[in-house]
Design an enzyme around this catalytic site. Structure first.
Site, PDB file in Angstrom:
ATOM      1  CE1 TYR A 146       0.399   5.018  -5.804  1.00 31.07           C
ATOM      2  CE2 TYR A 146       0.501   6.350  -3.817  1.00 31.07           C
ATOM      3  CZ  TYR A 146       0.895   5.234  -4.535  1.00 31.07           C
ATOM      4  OH  TYR A 146       1.768   4.336  -3.965  1.00 31.07           O
ATOM      5  CE  LYS A 148      -0.602   2.049  -3.664  1.00 27.76           C
ATOM      6  NZ  LYS A 148      -0.275   0.646  -4.034  1.00 27.76           N
ATOM      7  CB  SER A 200      -0.931  -0.032   1.216  1.00 27.98           C
ATOM      8  OG  SER A 200      -1.762   1.113   1.248  1.00 27.98           O
TER       9      SER A 200
END
Length: 282
Positions: free
Chosen positions: A148, A152, A134
């Site tokens: 982004y 995660k 992660s």
């Protein structure tokens, strides 16, 4: 005792570091890459201990095929490392629909595809370990990294729900949350939106200038040390649910969790006030 590992995105970054360290210590690695011959040097050196397949995690059938073949040919895989992914930089309106969809398809859906393909095999063999790469941005986000971060936060949410589902079968999961390290994450493997001048004097512009001027100081993480810590975590029982790596990661995650907990505590009375009132309760 030597282990057998399955690692996606093994041609560079953490994937490459992990593969090199594991082979050097005597483990066996099933490494997936996108470009043929990306690991030719390691294949020549380690021969049968390195199993290689070409894989694009955005292709669901391809993921299932490669995972099925790896388990069939190697008989048992102890640790599955979901590492394939890349960075996308840009304010929300600077990145295109295509860029957003590709980012989610690779980082989030690709990781989910891999987990879903591996879990039946791990269950049938009596257990194993999944290590999901992660990011510290999976707990907090910087300007220009919202998409982004969404991937995660998304994969962490997926595993929060999945971990108790697969625990009865002896399958454990560790979410690795590294900070910025000196890989090609923010350079050759990254993508970026079209910068809009209107963001120049905003937090997005400030972050871009800071990143441009900071140089290597913005990347304190040593990829080899991080990879070593990830490998060591596979020997910990029970598995650490999260592994925060890097001084910058620790500072970012600590600040984010502290702020969120303080906000939650301040809303305790309000939260309770919205429950249904039970007649006659004392």
């Amino acid at each position: 005792m030597p282990k057998t590992w399955f690692i996606t995105g093994a041609s560079s970054g953490f994937g490459r570091e992990l593969t090199e360290l594991l082979l050097h210590r005597g483990d066996r690695v099933a490494a997936t890459i996108r470009k043929p011959d990306a690991l030719q040097d390691l294949a020549e050196k380690y021969d049968e201990r390195l199993w290689v397949a070409v894989l694009d995690v955005t292709h669901g059938e391809g993921v299932r095929h490669v995972v099925n073949r790896a388990f069939a040919e190697l008989k048992q895989i102890d640790v599955v490392v979901s590492n394939a992914g890349y960075a996308l930089f840009g304010a929300a309106e600077e990145v295109s629909d295509v860029q957003i969809e590709r980012q989610i398809d690779t980082n989030l859906l690709g990781s989910i595809r891999l987990a879903r393909a591996a879990i039946p095999h791990l269950r049938q063999q009596g257990g194993g370990r999944i290590i999901q790469i992660s990011s510290s941005v999976g707990q907090a986000a910087y300007p220009t990294m919202g998409v982004y971060a969404a991937t995660k936060w998304g994969i962490e949410g997926f595993f929060e729900g999945t971990i108790p589902e697969i625990a009865p079968f002896g399958i454990e999961v560790t979410l690795v949350e590294p900070g910025a390290s000196r890989t090609n994450f923010a350079s050759s493997s990254a993508d970026a939106g079209q910068i809009l001048p209107v963001y120049d004097r905003t937090p997005a512009g400030d972050f871009r200038r800071m990143a441009a001027s900071a140089g290597l100081a913005m990347f304190p993480g040593d990829p080899r040390k991080l990879a070593s810590a990830i490998i060591a975590s596979a020997d910990q029982t029970p598995a650490p649910k999260r592994l925060t790596l890097g001084s910058d990661a620790y500072a970012l995650v600590h600040a984010a969790l502290t702020e969120r907990l303080a906000i939650l505590e301040n809303q305790k009375a309000l939260a309770h006030s919205t429950d249904v009132e039970i007649q006659g309760a004392t």
